[in-house]
Design a protein around this motif. Structure first.
Motif, PDB file in Angstrom:
ATOM      1  N   GLN A 194      10.329 -23.697 -68.558  1.00 45.06           N
ATOM      2  CA  GLN A 194       9.383 -22.886 -67.802  1.00 45.06           C
ATOM      3  C   GLN A 194       8.979 -21.640 -68.595  1.00 45.06           C
ATOM      4  OE1 GLN A 194      11.657 -22.234 -64.165  1.00 45.06           O
ATOM      5  NE2 GLN A 194      10.333 -23.643 -63.036  1.00 45.06           N
ATOM      6  N   MET A 195       9.944 -21.023 -69.274  1.00 42.99           N
ATOM      7  CA  MET A 195       9.647 -19.787 -70.012  1.00 42.99           C
ATOM      8  C   MET A 195       8.703 -20.034 -71.177  1.00 42.99           C
ATOM      9  SD  MET A 195      13.109 -17.421 -69.893  1.00 42.99           S
ATOM     10  CE  MET A 195      14.462 -18.589 -69.817  1.00 42.99           C
ATOM     11  N   ILE A 196       8.915 -21.123 -71.925  1.00 41.21           N
ATOM     12  CA  ILE A 196       8.050 -21.371 -73.079  1.00 41.21           C
ATOM     13  C   ILE A 196       6.639 -21.723 -72.623  1.00 41.21           C
ATOM     14  CG2 ILE A 196       8.414 -23.867 -73.434  1.00 41.21           C
ATOM     15  CD1 ILE A 196       8.827 -23.231 -76.432  1.00 41.21           C
ATOM     16  N   LEU A 197       6.527 -22.438 -71.500  1.00 39.45           N
ATOM     17  CA  LEU A 197       5.207 -22.753 -70.962  1.00 39.45           C
ATOM     18  C   LEU A 197       4.541 -21.514 -70.387  1.00 39.45           C
ATOM     19  CD1 LEU A 197       3.054 -24.834 -70.256  1.00 39.45           C
ATOM     20  CD2 LEU A 197       4.286 -25.283 -68.127  1.00 39.45           C
ATOM     21  N   ALA A 198       5.316 -20.682 -69.687  1.00 32.35           N
ATOM     22  CA  ALA A 198       4.751 -19.449 -69.135  1.00 32.35           C
ATOM     23  C   ALA A 198       4.213 -18.548 -70.233  1.00 32.35           C
ATOM     24  CB  ALA A 198       5.818 -18.714 -68.321  1.00 32.35           C
ATOM     25  N   GLN A 199       4.892 -18.514 -71.373  1.00 35.01           N
ATOM     26  CA  GLN A 199       4.402 -17.707 -72.488  1.00 35.01           C
ATOM     27  C   GLN A 199       3.039 -18.218 -72.959  1.00 35.01           C
ATOM     28  OE1 GLN A 199       5.163 -14.927 -73.679  1.00 35.01           O
ATOM     29  NE2 GLN A 199       3.898 -14.914 -75.530  1.00 35.01           N
ATOM     30  N   ALA A 200       2.881 -19.536 -73.005  1.00 33.98           N
ATOM     31  CA  ALA A 200       1.588 -20.105 -73.383  1.00 33.98           C
ATOM     32  C   ALA A 200       0.507 -19.722 -72.372  1.00 33.98           C
ATOM     33  CB  ALA A 200       1.695 -21.629 -73.501  1.00 33.98           C
ATOM     34  N   LEU A 201       0.838 -19.748 -71.081  1.00 33.10           N
ATOM     35  CA  LEU A 201      -0.155 -19.430 -70.056  1.00 33.10           C
ATOM     36  C   LEU A 201      -0.510 -17.947 -70.064  1.00 33.10           C
ATOM     37  CD1 LEU A 201       1.015 -21.638 -67.046  1.00 33.10           C
ATOM     38  CD2 LEU A 201      -0.531 -22.192 -68.941  1.00 33.10           C
ATOM     39  N   VAL A 202       0.478 -17.085 -70.328  1.00 31.81           N
ATOM     40  CA  VAL A 202       0.181 -15.656 -70.451  1.00 31.81           C
ATOM     41  C   VAL A 202      -0.781 -15.418 -71.611  1.00 31.81           C
ATOM     42  CG1 VAL A 202       1.168 -13.416 -71.087  1.00 31.81           C
ATOM     43  CG2 VAL A 202       2.265 -14.806 -69.317  1.00 31.81           C
ATOM     44  N   CYS A 203      -0.510 -16.044 -72.751  1.00 31.17           N
ATOM     45  CA  CYS A 203      -1.428 -15.917 -73.899  1.00 31.17           C
ATOM     46  C   CYS A 203      -2.797 -16.504 -73.571  1.00 31.17           C
ATOM     47  CB  CYS A 203      -0.828 -16.608 -75.122  1.00 31.17           C
ATOM     48  SG  CYS A 203       0.620 -15.779 -75.815  1.00 31.17           S
ATOM     49  N   ARG A 204      -2.809 -17.554 -72.802  1.00 37.67           N
ATOM     50  CA  ARG A 204      -4.056 -18.228 -72.428  1.00 37.67           C
ATOM     51  C   ARG A 204      -4.947 -17.318 -71.580  1.00 37.67           C
ATOM     52  NH1 ARG A 204      -8.164 -20.347 -70.503  1.00 37.67           N
ATOM     53  NH2 ARG A 204      -8.366 -22.355 -69.468  1.00 37.67           N
ATOM     54  N   HIS A 205      -4.355 -16.643 -70.589  1.00 37.66           N
ATOM     55  CA  HIS A 205      -5.155 -15.892 -69.610  1.00 37.66           C
ATOM     56  C   HIS A 205      -5.147 -14.382 -69.823  1.00 37.66           C
ATOM     57  CE1 HIS A 205      -5.960 -19.407 -67.108  1.00 37.66           C
ATOM     58  NE2 HIS A 205      -4.689 -19.735 -67.222  1.00 37.66           N
ATOM     59  N   LEU A 206      -4.053 -13.842 -70.361  1.00 40.79           N
ATOM     60  CA  LEU A 206      -3.910 -12.388 -70.473  1.00 40.79           C
ATOM     61  C   LEU A 206      -3.900 -11.890 -71.908  1.00 40.79           C
ATOM     62  CD1 LEU A 206      -1.110 -11.954 -67.770  1.00 40.79           C
ATOM     63  CD2 LEU A 206      -3.587 -11.669 -67.468  1.00 40.79           C
ATOM     64  N   GLY A 207      -3.557 -12.777 -72.854  1.00 41.34           N
ATOM     65  CA  GLY A 207      -3.502 -12.388 -74.257  1.00 41.34           C
ATOM     66  C   GLY A 207      -2.096 -11.970 -74.665  1.00 41.34           C
ATOM     67  N   ARG A 208      -1.797 -12.136 -75.943  1.00 38.03           N
ATOM     68  CA  ARG A 208      -0.467 -11.789 -76.459  1.00 38.03           C
ATOM     69  C   ARG A 208      -0.186 -10.297 -76.314  1.00 38.03           C
ATOM     70  NH1 ARG A 208       3.679 -10.373 -77.186  1.00 38.03           N
ATOM     71  NH2 ARG A 208       5.241 -10.810 -78.797  1.00 38.03           N
ATOM     72  N   GLU A 209      -1.209  -9.472 -76.288  1.00 36.73           N
ATOM     73  CA  GLU A 209      -1.018  -8.022 -76.253  1.00 36.73           C
ATOM     74  C   GLU A 209      -0.717  -7.497 -74.842  1.00 36.73           C
ATOM     75  OE1 GLU A 209      -5.197  -8.976 -75.279  1.00 36.73           O
ATOM     76  OE2 GLU A 209      -3.789  -9.615 -76.849  1.00 36.73           O
ATOM     77  N   TRP A 210      -0.833  -8.342 -73.818  1.00 31.25           N
ATOM     78  CA  TRP A 210      -0.605  -7.897 -72.443  1.00 31.25           C
ATOM     79  C   TRP A 210       0.845  -7.441 -72.242  1.00 31.25           C
ATOM     80  CZ3 TRP A 210       2.763 -10.068 -68.800  1.00 31.25           C
ATOM     81  CH2 TRP A 210       2.676  -9.519 -67.513  1.00 31.25           C
ATOM     82  N   ARG A 211       1.039  -6.372 -71.465  1.00 32.75           N
ATOM     83  CA  ARG A 211       2.376  -5.868 -71.170  1.00 32.75           C
ATOM     84  C   ARG A 211       2.537  -5.671 -69.662  1.00 32.75           C
ATOM     85  NH1 ARG A 211       2.651  -7.552 -75.429  1.00 32.75           N
ATOM     86  NH2 ARG A 211       3.373  -6.591 -77.393  1.00 32.75           N
ATOM     87  N   TRP A 212       3.713  -6.045 -69.186  1.00 31.33           N
ATOM     88  CA  TRP A 212       4.072  -5.883 -67.770  1.00 31.33           C
ATOM     89  C   TRP A 212       4.593  -4.472 -67.530  1.00 31.33           C
ATOM     90  CZ3 TRP A 212       9.153  -5.299 -65.637  1.00 31.33           C
ATOM     91  CH2 TRP A 212       9.213  -5.433 -64.240  1.00 31.33           C
ATOM     92  N   VAL A 213       4.189  -3.877 -66.426  1.00 32.39           N
ATOM     93  CA  VAL A 213       4.667  -2.552 -66.036  1.00 32.39           C
ATOM     94  C   VAL A 213       5.322  -2.672 -64.670  1.00 32.39           C
ATOM     95  CG1 VAL A 213       4.051  -0.168 -65.555  1.00 32.39           C
ATOM     96  CG2 VAL A 213       2.825  -1.430 -67.341  1.00 32.39           C
ATOM     97  N   ALA A 214       6.604  -2.326 -64.584  1.00 32.79           N
ATOM     98  CA  ALA A 214       7.321  -2.397 -63.309  1.00 32.79           C
ATOM     99  C   ALA A 214       6.623  -1.527 -62.271  1.00 32.79           C
ATOM    100  CB  ALA A 214       8.768  -1.942 -63.502  1.00 32.79           C
ATOM    101  N   GLU A 215       6.476  -2.073 -61.076  1.00 28.59           N
ATOM    102  CA  GLU A 215       5.830  -1.370 -59.959  1.00 28.59           C
ATOM    103  C   GLU A 215       4.340  -1.167 -60.181  1.00 28.59           C
ATOM    104  OE1 GLU A 215       7.655  -1.048 -57.446  1.00 28.59           O
ATOM    105  OE2 GLU A 215       9.667  -1.140 -58.298  1.00 28.59           O
ATOM    106  N   GLY A 216       3.815  -1.705 -61.263  1.00 27.68           N
ATOM    107  CA  GLY A 216       2.392  -1.538 -61.528  1.00 27.68           C
ATOM    108  C   GLY A 216       1.567  -2.641 -60.888  1.00 27.68           C
ATOM    109  N   THR A 217       0.252  -2.439 -60.861  1.00 29.11           N
ATOM    110  CA  THR A 217      -0.663  -3.459 -60.344  1.00 29.11           C
ATOM    111  C   THR A 217      -0.890  -4.515 -61.419  1.00 29.11           C
ATOM    112  OG1 THR A 217      -1.771  -1.828 -58.950  1.00 29.11           O
ATOM    113  CG2 THR A 217      -2.954  -3.883 -59.382  1.00 29.11           C
ATOM    114  N   GLN A 218      -0.676  -5.763 -61.054  1.00 28.36           N
ATOM    115  CA  GLN A 218      -0.789  -6.848 -62.027  1.00 28.36           C
ATOM    116  C   GLN A 218      -2.129  -7.574 -61.881  1.00 28.36           C
ATOM    117  OE1 GLN A 218       1.484  -6.608 -64.083  1.00 28.36           O
ATOM    118  NE2 GLN A 218       3.087  -5.561 -62.929  1.00 28.36           N
TER     119      GLN A 218
END
Length: 376
Positions: A83-107
C-alpha cells in the motif's frame, strides 16, 4: 487476544534492530530521489519522511470476506508495504514529489481521495480487504504472509479496477524489464532509438504520446541466496537516487519494511509493525489522517541485514520520466556493474511465453460482506 498482539509487537521491536536517531554525519541522505544534508537540512528531511503515507497493521475493521479476520496483525505487513509503495506513486501522480504534509493543516482534495483508496473498508480499491482477497488468485489464503513479488502481482491486478488514477502497473519477470511489454501495458507503442552500439544509449519515444498513462514499474529481484550479495549494494543505492524512485519492498524473513532511502551503509524505512485502530470514515468524508503519517524519526538498518528478496519501485508520470529512467538505468546499473541487478531490453525474449496484456480479472461477490474475490 490484545495481550497476544502486544507480546507479538514487542518481539518485533526487539528483533528488528532498528536505529531511530539520525546519525551526525557528513554523508548525504537520500530519500526517494531527494538528497539531504543532515547537519543543515534535518527539518526538511524529516518533513519529507513524515509526508509519506504510512500504513500499519489495523484492528477492529469489518471482517475480510464477511467472516474472515478483522485485524491483519502478524500477517499483513507486506500488504501494508505494498500500500505504501503504491500510495507514493499516487501522491506523485496527483500532488507531485515536492508536496509536503502539514499536521493539522488543510489537505488538498486529491490527497483525501488518495487516502480513501486505502481505508480498511471492503469498498476501498486498495484496502487490506481487496488486497487479501485478490491474493487468493495468487495462491495466498486470507491471513497468509506475502512476499514482494506476490504483492506486486496483486497491485497490478487491483489497478485495473481503478479508473480514477488510471495507473498502468508493470511487474517485470526474470530480472528483466521489457520495453515492448511496457508499451502493451500502456496501450501505446514505445520505440527505443539506440546508438550504433546496441544498448549504449536509450531513448524511448511513443507513437501516440497523448496516450501515455502514469506508470508504476515494479521489479521483483532476488539479490543473493540467504543474504544480499554485496556486489548489488551500490546498485541498490543508485535506485534510491533516481527521481523516479518509489522505494523498495523488502525486509527480513517474515518482517516486511518499506524502504525509502539510505545513508552510508544503512537503509531508511517505514515500519508497518504497529497495530492501530481502524479509522471509521464514510466515503467522501474527510479522514482523520494523523495516524497515517509516521511522526517519529525514520528507522534504519544495515544494508547487509536485508533479505535478498525485494521488489524495486519506480514511478514515471510522463514519457520524459520514462526516457530519463531508461538512461539512468543504462548509466548507473548496466554500464557500471559487472554483475547487473536487472536487465533492460527492447524486445520480449523469444524463449519466454507470450506477454499477456493485463485485463480486468473475473470477479464474483461472495461472503456476508459482499466483497470481491478473483475467480481462478
Amino acid at each position: 487476544m490484545e495481550a497476544v498482539l502486544a507480546k507479538y509487537e514487542n518481539q518485533i521491536n526487539v528483533f528488528s534492530e532498528y536505529l531511530e536517531d539520525l546519525p551526525d554525519t557528513d554523508e548525504p541522505v537520500w530519500i526517494l530521489g531527494e538528497c539531504y544534508d543532515v547537519k543543515t537540512g534535518k527539518s526538511e528531511l524529516l518533513s519529507d519522511v513524515r509526508s509519506r503515507l504510512w500504513f500499519t497493521y489495523r484492528k477492529k475493521f469489518s471482517p475480510i470476506g464477511g467472516t474472515g479476520p478483522s485485524s491483519d496483525t502478524g500477517w499483513g505487513c507486506m500488504l501494508r508495504c505494498g500500500q505504501m509503495i503504491l500510495a507514493q506513486a499516487l501522491v506523485c501522480r496527483h500532488l507531485g514529489r515536492e508536496w509536503r504534509w502539514v499536521a493539522e493543516g488543510t489537505q488538498p482534495v486529491e490527497y483525501q481521495r488518495i487516502l480513501h483508496c486505502f481505508l480498511d473498508r471492503k469498498d476501498s480499491c486498495y484496502s487490506i480487504h481487496q488486497m487479501a482477497q485478490m491474493g487468493v488468485g495468487e495462491g495466498k489464503s486470507v491471513g497468509e504472509w506475502y512476499g514482494p513479488n506476490t504483492v506486486a502481482q496483486v497491485l497490478k491486478k487491483l489497478a485495473l479496477f481503478d479508473d480514477w488514477n488510471s495507473l498502468a502497473v508493470y511487474v517485470s519477470m526474470d530480472n528483466t524489464v521489457v520495453i515492448e511489454d511496457i508499451s502493451k501495458c500502456l496501450g501505446t507503442m514505445l520505440y527505443i532509438l539506440a546508438a550504433p552500439c546496441p544498448l549504449s544509449h536509450f531513448h524511448a519515444t511513443s507513437q501516440h504520446p497523448l496516450d501515455w498513462r502514469p506508470l508504476l514499474l515494479l521489479i521483483p529481484l532476488r539479490m543473493g541466496i540467504n543474504d544480499i550479495n554485496p556486489v548489488y549494494i551500490q546498485a541498490l543505492k543508485e535506485c534510491f537516487k533516481m527521481p523516479q524512485s518509489c522505494g523498495v519492498l523488502g525486509g527480513k524473513p517474515n518482517l516486511a519494511y518499506y524502504f525509502i532511502g539510505f545513508v552510508d551503509d544503512e537503509l531508511i524505512y517505514l515500519d508497518p509493525h504497529t497495530t492501530q485502530l481502524a479509522v471509521d470514515s464514510e466515503t467522501g468524508s474527510t479522514v482523520d489522517d494523523q495516524s497515517y503519517h509516521c511522526q517519529r524519526n525514520p528507522r534504519r538498518m544495515k544494508i547487509t541485514s536485508l533479505d535478498p528478496s525485494v521488489a524495486l519501485g519506480f514511478f514515471c508520470k510522463s514519457e520524459e520520466d520514462f526516457d530519463s529512467w531508461c538512461n539512468l538505468v543504462q548509466q548507473e546499473i548496466l554500464k557500471k556493474r559487472n554483475l547487473r541487478m536487472f536487465e533492460l531490453v527492447e524486445k520480449h525474449p523469444s524463449h519466454w511465453p507470450p506477454f499477456i496484456t493485463p485485463t480486468k480479472p473475473e470477479v464474483q461477490t461472495t461472503g456476508a460482506g459482499g466483497s470481491t474475490v478473483l475467480i481462478t
